[in-house]
Scaffold this motif. Structure first.
Motif, mmCIF file in Angstrom:
data_model
loop_
_atom_site.group_PDB
_atom_site.id
_atom_site.type_symbol
_atom_site.label_atom_id
_atom_site.label_comp_id
_atom_site.label_asym_id
_atom_site.label_seq_id
_atom_site.Cartn_x
_atom_site.Cartn_y
_atom_site.Cartn_z
ATOM 1 N N GLY A 50 30.601 107.271 9.714
ATOM 2 C CA GLY A 50 31.069 108.628 9.940
ATOM 3 C C GLY A 50 32.537 108.646 10.299
ATOM 4 O O GLY A 50 33.215 107.617 10.319
ATOM 5 N N VAL A 51 33.010 109.855 10.601
ATOM 6 C CA VAL A 51 34.400 110.070 10.991
ATOM 7 C C VAL A 51 34.384 110.956 12.233
ATOM 8 O O VAL A 51 33.685 111.965 12.270
ATOM 9 C CB VAL A 51 35.211 110.756 9.864
ATOM 10 C CG1 VAL A 51 36.647 111.015 10.305
ATOM 11 C CG2 VAL A 51 35.167 109.945 8.582
ATOM 12 N N THR A 52 35.140 110.544 13.242
ATOM 13 C CA THR A 52 35.279 111.326 14.473
ATOM 14 C C THR A 52 36.754 111.561 14.728
ATOM 15 O O THR A 52 37.559 110.641 14.588
ATOM 16 C CB THR A 52 34.665 110.565 15.674
ATOM 17 O OG1 THR A 52 33.260 110.413 15.450
ATOM 18 C CG2 THR A 52 34.900 111.299 16.980
ATOM 19 N N VAL A 53 37.097 112.787 15.093
ATOM 20 C CA VAL A 53 38.467 113.104 15.482
ATOM 21 C C VAL A 53 38.457 113.231 17.002
ATOM 22 O O VAL A 53 37.681 114.005 17.559
ATOM 23 C CB VAL A 53 38.960 114.402 14.817
ATOM 24 C CG1 VAL A 53 40.402 114.680 15.201
ATOM 25 C CG2 VAL A 53 38.815 114.324 13.305
ATOM 26 N N ALA A 54 39.286 112.418 17.668
ATOM 27 C CA ALA A 54 39.298 112.385 19.128
ATOM 28 C C ALA A 54 40.700 112.076 19.652
ATOM 29 O O ALA A 54 41.422 111.298 19.029
ATOM 30 C CB ALA A 54 38.320 111.330 19.633
ATOM 31 N N PRO A 55 41.069 112.645 20.797
ATOM 32 C CA PRO A 55 42.401 112.397 21.352
ATOM 33 C C PRO A 55 42.648 110.937 21.733
ATOM 34 O O PRO A 55 43.768 110.460 21.643
ATOM 35 C CB PRO A 55 42.452 113.281 22.603
ATOM 36 C CG PRO A 55 41.351 114.263 22.440
ATOM 37 C CD PRO A 55 40.330 113.641 21.558
ATOM 38 N N ALA B 267 36.976 106.688 22.195
ATOM 39 C CA ALA B 267 35.953 107.218 21.290
ATOM 40 C C ALA B 267 35.265 106.090 20.529
ATOM 41 O O ALA B 267 34.046 106.100 20.346
ATOM 42 C CB ALA B 267 36.574 108.216 20.319
ATOM 43 N N ALA B 268 36.038 105.100 20.084
ATOM 44 C CA ALA B 268 35.458 103.969 19.361
ATOM 45 C C ALA B 268 34.514 103.177 20.265
ATOM 46 O O ALA B 268 33.425 102.780 19.847
ATOM 47 C CB ALA B 268 36.563 103.062 18.821
ATOM 48 N N CYS B 269 34.911 102.974 21.506
ATOM 49 C CA CYS B 269 34.045 102.252 22.456
ATOM 50 C C CYS B 269 32.762 103.033 22.712
ATOM 51 O O CYS B 269 31.683 102.445 22.798
ATOM 52 C CB CYS B 269 34.770 102.008 23.770
ATOM 53 S SG CYS B 269 36.073 100.774 23.644
ATOM 54 N N ALA B 270 32.864 104.337 22.841
ATOM 55 C CA ALA B 270 31.686 105.167 23.102
ATOM 56 C C ALA B 270 30.706 105.154 21.925
ATOM 57 O O ALA B 270 29.499 105.281 22.115
ATOM 58 C CB ALA B 270 32.113 106.602 23.406
ATOM 59 N N LEU B 271 31.228 104.995 20.720
ATOM 60 C CA LEU B 271 30.366 104.966 19.530
ATOM 61 C C LEU B 271 29.566 103.672 19.419
ATOM 62 O O LEU B 271 28.511 103.651 18.795
ATOM 63 C CB LEU B 271 31.211 105.106 18.262
ATOM 64 C CG LEU B 271 31.749 106.487 17.974
ATOM 65 C CD1 LEU B 271 32.882 106.411 16.964
ATOM 66 C CD2 LEU B 271 30.640 107.383 17.473
ATOM 67 N N GLN B 272 30.084 102.617 19.998
ATOM 68 C CA GLN B 272 29.449 101.316 19.842
ATOM 69 C C GLN B 272 28.276 101.172 20.795
ATOM 70 O O GLN B 272 28.410 101.374 21.996
ATOM 71 C CB GLN B 272 30.462 100.196 20.067
ATOM 72 C CG GLN B 272 31.515 100.185 18.992
ATOM 73 C CD GLN B 272 32.526 99.088 19.199
ATOM 74 O OE1 GLN B 272 32.935 98.826 20.308
ATOM 75 N NE2 GLN B 272 32.922 98.459 18.114
ATOM 76 N N VAL C 69 37.753 106.614 13.437
ATOM 77 C CA VAL C 69 38.159 107.531 14.504
ATOM 78 C C VAL C 69 39.622 107.900 14.263
ATOM 79 O O VAL C 69 40.469 107.026 14.091
ATOM 80 C CB VAL C 69 37.987 106.887 15.896
ATOM 81 C CG1 VAL C 69 38.353 107.881 16.982
ATOM 82 C CG2 VAL C 69 36.563 106.372 16.097
ATOM 83 N N LEU C 70 39.889 109.210 14.226
ATOM 84 C CA LEU C 70 41.226 109.728 13.949
ATOM 85 C C LEU C 70 41.756 110.519 15.136
ATOM 86 O O LEU C 70 40.985 111.183 15.824
ATOM 87 C CB LEU C 70 41.197 110.683 12.751
ATOM 88 C CG LEU C 70 40.528 110.223 11.460
ATOM 89 C CD1 LEU C 70 40.449 111.384 10.477
ATOM 90 C CD2 LEU C 70 41.287 109.063 10.876
ATOM 91 N N ARG C 71 43.059 110.491 15.334
ATOM 92 C CA ARG C 71 43.679 111.346 16.354
ATOM 93 C C ARG C 71 43.778 112.772 15.810
ATOM 94 O O ARG C 71 43.918 112.977 14.601
ATOM 95 C CB ARG C 71 45.065 110.826 16.702
ATOM 96 C CG ARG C 71 45.013 109.510 17.477
ATOM 97 C CD ARG C 71 46.396 109.025 17.848
ATOM 98 N NE ARG C 71 47.152 109.990 18.621
ATOM 99 C CZ ARG C 71 47.037 110.178 19.937
ATOM 100 N NH1 ARG C 71 46.175 109.467 20.610
ATOM 101 N NH2 ARG C 71 47.785 111.066 20.561
#
Length: 159
Positions: free
Chosen positions: A62-67, A72-77, A114-116
């Motif tokens: 997937g793709v997540t946009v997060a500040p 965010a990447a750590c939370a996804l794992q 994960v994108l800013r």
């Protein structure tokens, strides 16, 4: 308000692009529904273009946009107890635009982009050079998905 969508890449005809059947898209960091919708359309189009260019995205989670891309990447794992995400390793002090994280889903290793938020908005900038930069950054992360999934298939014990 959490706005997590699902991009559905199931083929409508006989052809099949190297995309997952579906993946998540989280644009909830934007408050305005118009921006959320515009970004969802832009990211879906970019993923289609990347796949048409030959980059294999079957392992895209997937793709997540997060500040904060790192957080965010750590939370996804969802790693086994005691394992440390790669994203927790010391990184040089940089303002990263995006990153790709390995995640476990139903026993499979998949890869999540994960994108800013600034990069997301750049995808529909009126300036063509800014749009090109945003698309290139997303394509770069998509190439990581292909590369990492290939490495995992070749050397599964390395993950």
């Amino acid at each position: 308000m959490s706005v997590v969508r699902e991009l559905n890449f199931l083929p409508k005809g006989e052809g099949r692009l190297p995309l997952p059947e579906r993946c998540s898209l989280d644009v909830s960091c934007y408050q305005e529904p118009e921006i959320q919708e515009a970004l969802a359309i832009a990211i879906e189009e970019i993923l289609y273009l990347v796949a048409l260019s030959g980059i294999e995205l079957h392992a895209l989670d997937g793709v997540t946009v997060a500040p904060d891309c790192r957080a965010a990447a750590c939370a996804l794992q969802n790693l086994p107890e005691g394992e440390v995400p790669l994203e927790m390793n010391p990184q040089p002090e940089v303002m990263e635009m995006a990153r790709t994280a390995a995640v476990r889903r139903d026993g499979d290793l998949r890869f999540h982009i994960v994108l800013r938020p600034g990069l997301g908005v750049m995808t529909f900038s009126p300036d063509p050079e800014t749009q090109r930069l945003a698309r290139a950054c997303i394509a770069h992360e998509a190439a990581h998905v292909e590369h990492e999934s290939h490495l995992y298939r070749m050397f599964p014990d390395s993950y």
